[in-house]
Motif scaffolding. Structure first.
Motif, PDB file in Angstrom:
ATOM      1  N   THR A 183       0.850  -1.194   0.000  1.00  0.00           N
ATOM      2  CA  THR A 183       0.000   0.000   0.000  1.00  0.00           C
ATOM      3  C   THR A 183       0.883   1.240   0.000  1.00  0.00           C
ATOM      4  O   THR A 183       2.006   1.226   0.514  1.00  0.00           O
ATOM      5  CB  THR A 183      -0.916   0.034   1.243  1.00  0.00           C
ATOM      6  N   PRO A 184       0.420   2.359  -0.578  1.00  0.00           N
ATOM      7  CA  PRO A 184       1.216   3.593  -0.580  1.00  0.00           C
ATOM      8  C   PRO A 184       1.530   4.056   0.833  1.00  0.00           C
ATOM      9  O   PRO A 184       0.729   3.882   1.762  1.00  0.00           O
ATOM     10  CB  PRO A 184       0.309   4.593  -1.307  1.00  0.00           C
ATOM     11  N   ASP A 187       3.459  10.619   3.592  1.00  0.00           N
ATOM     12  CA  ASP A 187       4.615  11.456   3.269  1.00  0.00           C
ATOM     13  C   ASP A 187       5.775  11.236   4.233  1.00  0.00           C
ATOM     14  O   ASP A 187       6.941  11.183   3.824  1.00  0.00           O
ATOM     15  CB  ASP A 187       4.216  12.931   3.282  1.00  0.00           C
ATOM     16  N   GLU A 213       5.381   4.985  -6.127  1.00  0.00           N
ATOM     17  CA  GLU A 213       6.088   6.033  -5.402  1.00  0.00           C
ATOM     18  C   GLU A 213       7.292   5.459  -4.664  1.00  0.00           C
ATOM     19  O   GLU A 213       8.367   6.068  -4.626  1.00  0.00           O
ATOM     20  CB  GLU A 213       5.141   6.722  -4.403  1.00  0.00           C
ATOM     21  N   THR A 250       4.335  11.398  -6.241  1.00  0.00           N
ATOM     22  CA  THR A 250       2.962  10.956  -6.496  1.00  0.00           C
ATOM     23  C   THR A 250       2.390  11.622  -7.747  1.00  0.00           C
ATOM     24  O   THR A 250       1.317  11.249  -8.210  1.00  0.00           O
ATOM     25  CB  THR A 250       2.042  11.280  -5.300  1.00  0.00           C
ATOM     26  N   GLN A 252       1.066  14.472  -7.999  1.00  0.00           N
ATOM     27  CA  GLN A 252      -0.112  15.287  -7.714  1.00  0.00           C
ATOM     28  C   GLN A 252       0.221  16.781  -7.723  1.00  0.00           C
ATOM     29  O   GLN A 252      -0.618  17.611  -8.020  1.00  0.00           O
ATOM     30  CB  GLN A 252      -0.693  14.904  -6.343  1.00  0.00           C
ATOM     31  N   ASN A 412      -9.283  13.130  -1.336  1.00  0.00           N
ATOM     32  CA  ASN A 412      -8.132  12.959  -2.223  1.00  0.00           C
ATOM     33  C   ASN A 412      -6.909  12.470  -1.440  1.00  0.00           C
ATOM     34  O   ASN A 412      -6.975  12.232  -0.232  1.00  0.00           O
ATOM     35  CB  ASN A 412      -7.840  14.245  -3.005  1.00  0.00           C
ATOM     36  N   ARG A 413      -5.788  12.346  -2.141  1.00  0.00           N
ATOM     37  CA  ARG A 413      -4.585  11.778  -1.519  1.00  0.00           C
ATOM     38  C   ARG A 413      -4.053  12.618  -0.371  1.00  0.00           C
ATOM     39  O   ARG A 413      -3.340  12.113   0.490  1.00  0.00           O
ATOM     40  CB  ARG A 413      -3.476  11.638  -2.568  1.00  0.00           C
ATOM     41  N   ARG A 414      -4.374  13.884  -0.368  1.00  0.00           N
ATOM     42  CA  ARG A 414      -3.849  14.783   0.658  1.00  0.00           C
ATOM     43  C   ARG A 414      -4.821  14.997   1.801  1.00  0.00           C
ATOM     44  O   ARG A 414      -4.628  15.858   2.647  1.00  0.00           O
ATOM     45  CB  ARG A 414      -3.468  16.125   0.025  1.00  0.00           C
ATOM     46  N   SER A 467      -4.457   2.470   2.140  1.00  0.00           N
ATOM     47  CA  SER A 467      -3.484   3.472   1.701  1.00  0.00           C
ATOM     48  C   SER A 467      -2.848   4.081   2.927  1.00  0.00           C
ATOM     49  O   SER A 467      -3.538   4.425   3.891  1.00  0.00           O
ATOM     50  CB  SER A 467      -4.149   4.572   0.876  1.00  0.00           C
ATOM     51  N   ARG A 469      -1.800   6.890   3.021  1.00  0.00           N
ATOM     52  CA  ARG A 469      -2.213   8.292   3.026  1.00  0.00           C
ATOM     53  C   ARG A 469      -3.541   8.484   3.744  1.00  0.00           C
ATOM     54  O   ARG A 469      -4.028   9.604   3.849  1.00  0.00           O
ATOM     55  CB  ARG A 469      -2.279   8.818   1.597  1.00  0.00           C
TER      56      ARG A 469
END
Length: 721
Positions: A183-184, A187, A213, A250, A252, A412-414, A467, A469
């Motif tokens: 999984t990602p 940060d 990543e 990523t 993004q 979203n990812r963030r 994830s 994230r």
């Protein structure tokens, strides 16, 4: 360097690499080390205490000196916490009385009185202009003197530090675990992987690096030591270029590519050439990042290297000089022409995209034959899809039941979250049921043999980390959607921030909602006291750090939900500030102590998302009357300035409903798949004699050394490949 790597191992694993040094009589120093750890809610395992006792006193002291700052930072005890009201939670004034007192004190100050009178003439006074508002009126030492010592309680947190292996072995194992994660990573963990990759690039490598990543970070380290690059798409090269420029791997955020040395340019162009030569169809991936490839081409100068013609084709596609139709375009064309069968045939060659399109495809079916085709294609493709995607689609379909709520929550990812109306048609029930059963079978097939599986009941409602994230760095932090019990009479949450360059004002607030998500009341700088509790007072700048607290008596809470929030009123965002984090403590009614006591901290979570309003978690009261925490890790865009709990309460309630009522895939889901015969829910009493696979919130002492341990620090290991 070895000290920083040791600290990294402790943060990720709660294992202290085996201390080394001359033998001696270190028992007294080891017990003192243990006592110092207990002051901040940590403790040495029996095995680690015994190991330290065999070493010299100097070695033990040196180990303690290195380790204590790491664990103190983990729990948030590395900074000083002050409160505006020195006696907090006692003697917090009524809000209006407090503001009136600030105004009276300002009028008594000759240096500011004329400006205050001018404001009064307009009937509006800016609180920030009052000298006594928003700035500490006492020192940290004064605060300590005003509070009694914390009374120890059996409910205080105890986090055990275990004995690890040799430092090199621990570093290598952590590198393999992070690099090979299915999984990602978040940060912070991605940054740690970069450090580890630099040390381990020429050593043992994971069998596979499935997350792109992670591969970019590893490739940067491999390039530095002259090892071969791991590339199988043109986007892998683009991500590597971003990593080399300290940009966003990523993809993004826009990366400003740096000038690259000739050897690096040759390596990237050779990598692109080999990928396209082996599979020309991968040129289609360029379209998704056309502008990024065009800017990268300006740095690589492909025209100077005619020996790699296939690399030049990549940039020709980016500039529009050559066509390379993408799979997505072909699928869209067929769906636009009502050719669902043709779209499915195309997607069969991209099983991951087929899975992500299943909802749309089923909604587009007009006949039972087409529905059977879609379901059959998904079932056939399942073995070729990553475990994370299989689980994600399974969770998605599990929630595609019309419960009357026609809203969709996007994250979203963030961590930025928003809500829209849900205009989608329903997924046909029969096909949804068939797919759920097929996906369950596929997940069960992939679960490894665990031997005897021992499960802590408190981990059953922890969400599977699909994830990295969907979580944040810190202590006691769980993935988004996880539930954990809240035991204690007093709940106190806190925020700490330290500004980088300009005055920054964060505001901690708590919104209380009923079971229909309607606002009952709130605690904030605009409402310092309620029957539920008290606010510690507003602090409006943080050059040396600032903190705010909210104290709640859980038995007095009138609602069903308590939503702590951190609002940016002015100044730097969460990602700009030098430091910012949130946490909560639990205390018994008779415990005193300072506003911040590390032994009572249950969690400390970094605030590093995009947005001006942070929603770390929500506390909710169940039908049994017990309180639980549900992790959110969400950020709202908010306003550029002057965000308040009053201004955001409607959007928070709308978003909260979507998250709270969503059904997550949890550890319980996996254990139910495996069946009662394969799983033992452990009562915490007797430790088994032989090796087991243990899943829990903390590693218990006394497990067989060959046991496999899964805790929140490595919960991603539960996600099958």
């Amino acid at each position: 360097m070895s000290h920083s790597l040791e600290s990294l191992v402790v943060r990720h694993t709660l294992r202290l690499p085996a201390p080394t040094g001359v033998a001696g009589q270190g028992a007294v120093a080891a017990r003192q080390f243990d006592a110092a750890l207990m002051q901040v809610g940590f403790k040495l395992s029996a095995e680690l205490l015994a190991r330290l006792s065999e070493l010299s006193e100097a070695t033990v002291v040196d180990t303690a000196t290195r380790t204590l700052p790491t664990v103190r930072e983990l729990v948030g005890d590395h900074v000083r916490y002050n409160a505006y009201f020195i006696d907090f939670p006692a003697n917090v004034p009524d809000t209006v009385d407090f503001w009136r007192d600030c105004l009276v004190r300002a009028l008594a100050d000759e240096s500011v009185r004329p400006g205050i009178l001018d404001q009064l003439s307009t009937s509006t006074v800016n609180l920030l202009t009052l000298p006594s508002y928003g700035r500490y009126q006492h020192s940290y030492a004064d605060l300590l003197a005003a509070h009694e010592e914390l009374i120890a309680s059996v409910g205080d947190r105890v986090t055990v530090l275990h004995l690890g292996g040799a430092l090199d072995d621990e570093i290598g194992a952590l590198y393999l675990a992070l690099a090979g994660s299915t999984t990602p990573l978040g940060d912070e963990r991605l940054a740690d992987l970069a450090v580890l990759a630099g040390v381990c690039a020429d050593g043992p490598q994971p069998e596979a690096i499935p997350v792109r990543e992670n591969r970019a970070v590893v490739n940067r380290a491999r390039l530095a030591v002259g090892a071969g690059l791991l590339l199988d798409t043109v986007t892998d090269v683009l991500r590597l270029a971003c990593a080399l420029s300290d940009g966003d791997v990523t993809l993004q955020e826009r990366t400003r590519f740096r000038g690259l040395s000739r050897p690096v340019r040759r390596a990237l162009l050779a990598g692109l050439d080999s990928v396209v030569a082996a599979a020309p169809g991968k040129l289609a991936d360029v379209a998704a990042h056309r502008e990024e490839f065009k800017r990268l081409g300006e740095r690589l100068h492909p025209h100077e290297y005619p020996q790699w013609p296939h690399a030049a084709e990549v940039f020709a596609v980016a500039r529009g000089e050559r066509r390379a139709p993408s799979l997505d375009r072909g699928v869209e064309e067929r769906l636009g022409a009502d050719d669902l069968v043709g779209a499915v045939e195309l997607l069969k060659d991209a099983p991951g995209r087929l899975f992500r399109s299943v909802d749309r495809l089923l909604r587009g079916c007009r006949t039972q034959q087409e529905r059977d085709l879609v379901v059959g294609a998904v079932v056939e493709a399942a073995p070729r899809v990553s475990g994370r995607v299989v689980l994600s689609v399974r969770e998605h379909l599990h929630n595609r039941v019309d419960r009357g709520d026609r809203r969709r929550v996007f994250i979203n990812r963030r961590g930025r979250a928003w809500v829209t109306e849900d205009a989608r048609a329903a997924v046909p029930r029969a096909e949804r049921v068939r797919l759920l059963a097929a996906l369950d079978d596929e997940i069960l097939r992939r679960l490894p043999e665990t031997g005897r599986l021992l499960v802590d009941p408190d981990v059953l409602d922890v969400a599977l980390p699909l994830s990295g994230r969907a979580t944040a760095a810190g202590l006691g932090v769980l993935p988004r959607g996880s539930l954990s019990p809240v035991e204690g009479e007093l709940l106190r949450f806190f925020v700490y921030w330290r500004q980088s360059r300009r005055d920054t004002d964060y505001d901690l607030s708590a919104l209380m909602l009923n079971d229909n998500y309607k606002t009952l009341c709130w605690l904030s700088w605009t409402n310092l006291t309620e029957v539920e509790g008290e606010h510690s007072g507003d602090v409006t700048e943080a050059p040396r750090g600032a903190s705010e607290f909210i104290n709640l008596r859980l038995g007095a809470v009138r609602g069903t939900f308590v939503v702590p929030q951190v609002h940016i009123y002015s100044g730097e965002g969460f990602e700009e500030a030098a430091e910012s984090f949130f946490g909560f403590m639990l205390r018994e009614g008779e415990q005193k102590g300072r506003p911040f006591e590390p032994r009572t901290v249950r969690t400390k979570s970094e605030l590093r998302g995009a947005g001006r309003v942070a929603l770390p978690l929500v506390f909710l009261r169940g039908d049994d009357g017990r309180w639980r925490a549900k992790w959110l890790h969400l950020y709202l865009s908010g306003a550029p300035a002057a965000n308040t709990v009053e201004g955001n309460r409607v959007s928070v309630a709308t978003l909260l409903r979507g998250i709270v009522e969503r059904r997550q895939l949890t550890v319980r889901y996996l254990t139910e798949l495996m069946g009662d015969d394969a799983v033992t829910v452990w009562d915490g009493e007797k430790v088994p004699d032989g090796p087991v696979t243990y899943v829990g919130l903390q590693r218990p002492e006394g497990l067989h050394p060959d046991s496999r341990i899964v805790t929140p620090e490595n919960l991603r290991d539960l996600i099958p490949e």
